[in-house]
Write an enzyme that holds these catalytic residues in place. Structure first.
Site, PDB file in Angstrom:
ATOM      1  N   GLU A 136      12.105   2.940  14.268  1.00 28.47           N
ATOM      2  CA  GLU A 136      11.164   4.034  13.853  1.00 28.47           C
ATOM      3  C   GLU A 136       9.821   4.122  14.708  1.00 28.47           C
ATOM      4  OE1 GLU A 136       9.710   3.048   9.671  1.00 28.47           O
ATOM      5  OE2 GLU A 136       9.988   1.047  10.487  1.00 28.47           O
ATOM      6  N   LYS A 191       6.347  -1.671   2.201  1.00 27.14           N
ATOM      7  CA  LYS A 191       5.255  -1.070   2.587  1.00 27.14           C
ATOM      8  C   LYS A 191       4.035  -2.139   2.576  1.00 27.14           C
ATOM      9  CE  LYS A 191       3.310   3.454   3.156  1.00 27.14           C
ATOM     10  NZ  LYS A 191       3.404   3.205   4.808  1.00 27.14           N
ATOM     11  N   ARG A 224      -7.903 -21.208  -0.749  1.00 22.04           N
ATOM     12  CA  ARG A 224      -6.745 -20.671   0.233  1.00 22.04           C
ATOM     13  C   ARG A 224      -5.590 -21.523  -0.160  1.00 22.04           C
ATOM     14  NH1 ARG A 224      -4.656 -21.632   5.047  1.00 22.04           N
ATOM     15  NH2 ARG A 224      -3.624 -19.701   6.162  1.00 22.04           N
ATOM     16  N   HIS A 238      -1.044 -21.398   0.516  1.00 25.54           N
ATOM     17  CA  HIS A 238       0.102 -20.419   0.543  1.00 25.54           C
ATOM     18  C   HIS A 238       0.651 -20.017  -0.794  1.00 25.54           C
ATOM     19  CE1 HIS A 238      -0.607 -21.366   4.524  1.00 25.54           C
ATOM     20  NE2 HIS A 238       0.179 -20.571   5.118  1.00 25.54           N
ATOM     21  N   TYR A 282       0.800  -1.465  -0.047  1.00 23.89           N
ATOM     22  CA  TYR A 282       0.020   0.130  -0.066  1.00 23.89           C
ATOM     23  C   TYR A 282       0.779   1.465  -0.095  1.00 23.89           C
ATOM     24  CZ  TYR A 282       0.846   1.213   5.039  1.00 23.89           C
ATOM     25  OH  TYR A 282       1.449   1.384   6.248  1.00 23.89           O
ATOM     26  N   ARG A 304       8.540   3.686  -4.730  1.00 23.83           N
ATOM     27  CA  ARG A 304       8.620   2.768  -3.389  1.00 23.83           C
ATOM     28  C   ARG A 304       7.244   1.702  -3.793  1.00 23.83           C
ATOM     29  NH1 ARG A 304       7.600   5.346   2.246  1.00 23.83           N
ATOM     30  NH2 ARG A 304       5.397   5.478   1.713  1.00 23.83           N
TER      31      ARG A 304
HETATM   32  N1  PDD Z   1       2.715   5.055   7.276  1.00 23.96           N
HETATM   33  N2  PDD Z   1       7.525   3.762   8.995  1.00 23.96           N
HETATM   34  C1  PDD Z   1       6.283   3.221   9.241  1.00 23.96           C
HETATM   35  C2  PDD Z   1       6.188   1.965  10.009  1.00 23.96           C
HETATM   36  C3  PDD Z   1       5.134   3.953   8.372  1.00 23.96           C
HETATM   37  O1  PDD Z   1       3.866   3.007   8.470  1.00 23.96           O
HETATM   38  C4  PDD Z   1       5.114   5.159   7.830  1.00 23.96           C
HETATM   39  C5  PDD Z   1       3.878   5.665   7.088  1.00 23.96           C
HETATM   40  C6  PDD Z   1       6.363   5.707   7.725  1.00 23.96           C
HETATM   41  C7  PDD Z   1       6.627   6.901   7.076  1.00 23.96           C
HETATM   42  O2  PDD Z   1       6.625   7.085   5.808  1.00 23.96           O
HETATM   43  P1  PDD Z   1       6.108   8.237   4.908  1.00 23.96           P
HETATM   44  O3  PDD Z   1       6.722   9.405   5.125  1.00 23.96           O
HETATM   45  O4  PDD Z   1       6.562   7.587   3.435  1.00 23.96           O
HETATM   46  O5  PDD Z   1       4.588   8.356   4.974  1.00 23.96           O
HETATM   47  C8  PDD Z   1       7.371   5.266   8.267  1.00 23.96           C
HETATM   48  C9  PDD Z   1       1.650   5.559   6.771  1.00 23.96           C
HETATM   49  C10 PDD Z   1       1.403   6.878   6.363  1.00 23.96           C
HETATM   50  C11 PDD Z   1       0.598   4.784   7.227  1.00 23.96           C
HETATM   51  O6  PDD Z   1       0.407   3.571   7.525  1.00 23.96           O
HETATM   52  O7  PDD Z   1      -0.620   5.474   7.349  1.00 23.96           O
END
Ligand code: PDD
Length: 291
Positions: A183, A151, A104, A106, A31, A50
């Protein structure tokens, strides 16, 4: 609200995904969340790159007929049709491996299985007040998998950490792995230690945030000393400033960690300067370039 689902624009309440969908069954998808100002997408090429990297890592192709250019068009149309092209908004894009009609399993479904693509726009959750006052944070063990740079939609450890933060009256959690701050649960984390702005280096333990990169660019412009080097959790008590960055977070100063004040207990000059410069960049956004 009008959303986009697999080629159709439809009312959010009418949007339906199959129970076979691998996003639902396995969290098998990626996402993006992009900020938009006056109908224009901010740092969109960065988000698209990304997303492409994520698709590639999951061995997914761009959906047929929906590459970066089309995704931009869909996003902008949703902003317009939902009356979100005046102020600030976010656009959420999710692509899963689909799987409708496939039992379903894997292993991947047949290569002919179309992915599921969902795009929705919503109002930017402005937390200007909190950004001015500064937020609280808690520390939490980082128990996520070994590819936090992707992501993916599987966010259970992030959700649990964020919920614990919420329950403690905090904005987000500072995740700690092997004694190092990685983070936030939904953001990247920066710390000012010995007058140097520090953040975890890119790699599999953190998401390379788009806002993180923009903030690093701004810091370079301002001539602020920066090191992409992780901070030990035990040194958090010595930091003069801590802040989160993210698409929905902006630059969020952290003024308290686990109940103890950070620095003066008020947003510091580094975070404030970065907020200001980020605002200028957001206000300067016009068209959404594709690459
Ligand atoms: N999340 N680290 C994590 C674990 C995140 O979920 C996000 C952003 C960031 C920051 O990334 P960016 O600057 O590209 O938004 C760092 C989004 C916004 C969310 O899950 O809602």
């Amino acid at each position: 609200m009008i959303v986009y689902l697999n080629g159709a624009y439809l009312d959010r309440a009418a949007a339906r995904v199959s129970v076979d969908d691998r996003g639902f069954l396995f969290g098998d998808g990626v996402y993006e969340v992009t900020r938009a100002v006056r109908g224009h997408l901010f740092a969109h090429p960065h988000h698209l790159r990304r997303l492409e990297r994520g698709l590639h890592a999951l061995e997914l192709a761009w959906p047929v007929g929906l590459g970066p250019a089309e995704l931009t068009t869909v996003s902008e149309r949703l902003l317009l049709e939902n009356g979100l092209a005046d102020g600030e908004a976010t656009v959420y894009v999710q692509i899963t491996r689909g799987g409708e009609g496939v039992p379903r399993q894997h292993v991947f479904p047949p290569a002919s299985t179309p992915p599921t693509v969902f795009v929705a726009a919503s109002r930017f959750p402005s937390r200007e007040d909190l950004r001015r006052r500064g937020a609280a944070a808690i520390t939490e063990p980082d128990v996520r998998w070994g590819r936090c740079d992707l992501k993916t939609i599987q966010l259970l450890p992030n959700i649990l950490a964020k919920q614990r933060a919420e329950a403690a009256g905090a904005y987000d959690a500072l995740l700690v792995r092997d004694g190092l701050v990685t983070e936030g649960a939904q953001s990247n984390a920066f710390m000012v230690l010995d007058d140097v702005m520090r953040t975890h280096p890119p790699g599999p333990r953190v998401l390379t945030g788009v806002t993180r990169d923009v903030v690093l660019e701004i810091a370079a412009e301002l001539g602020l000393p920066v090191r992409e080097e992780a901070v030990h959790a035990i040194d958090l008590s010595r930091t003069s400033e801590v802040f989160f960055t993210g698409t929905t977070t902006d630059v969020m100063p952290v003024v308290q960690i686990d109940g103890r004040p950070v620095g003066t207990g008020r947003p510091g000059p580094v975070a404030r300067q970065l907020q200001e410069k980020l605002r200028e960049r957001l206000d300067a956004v016009t068209a959404s370039p594709l690459a």
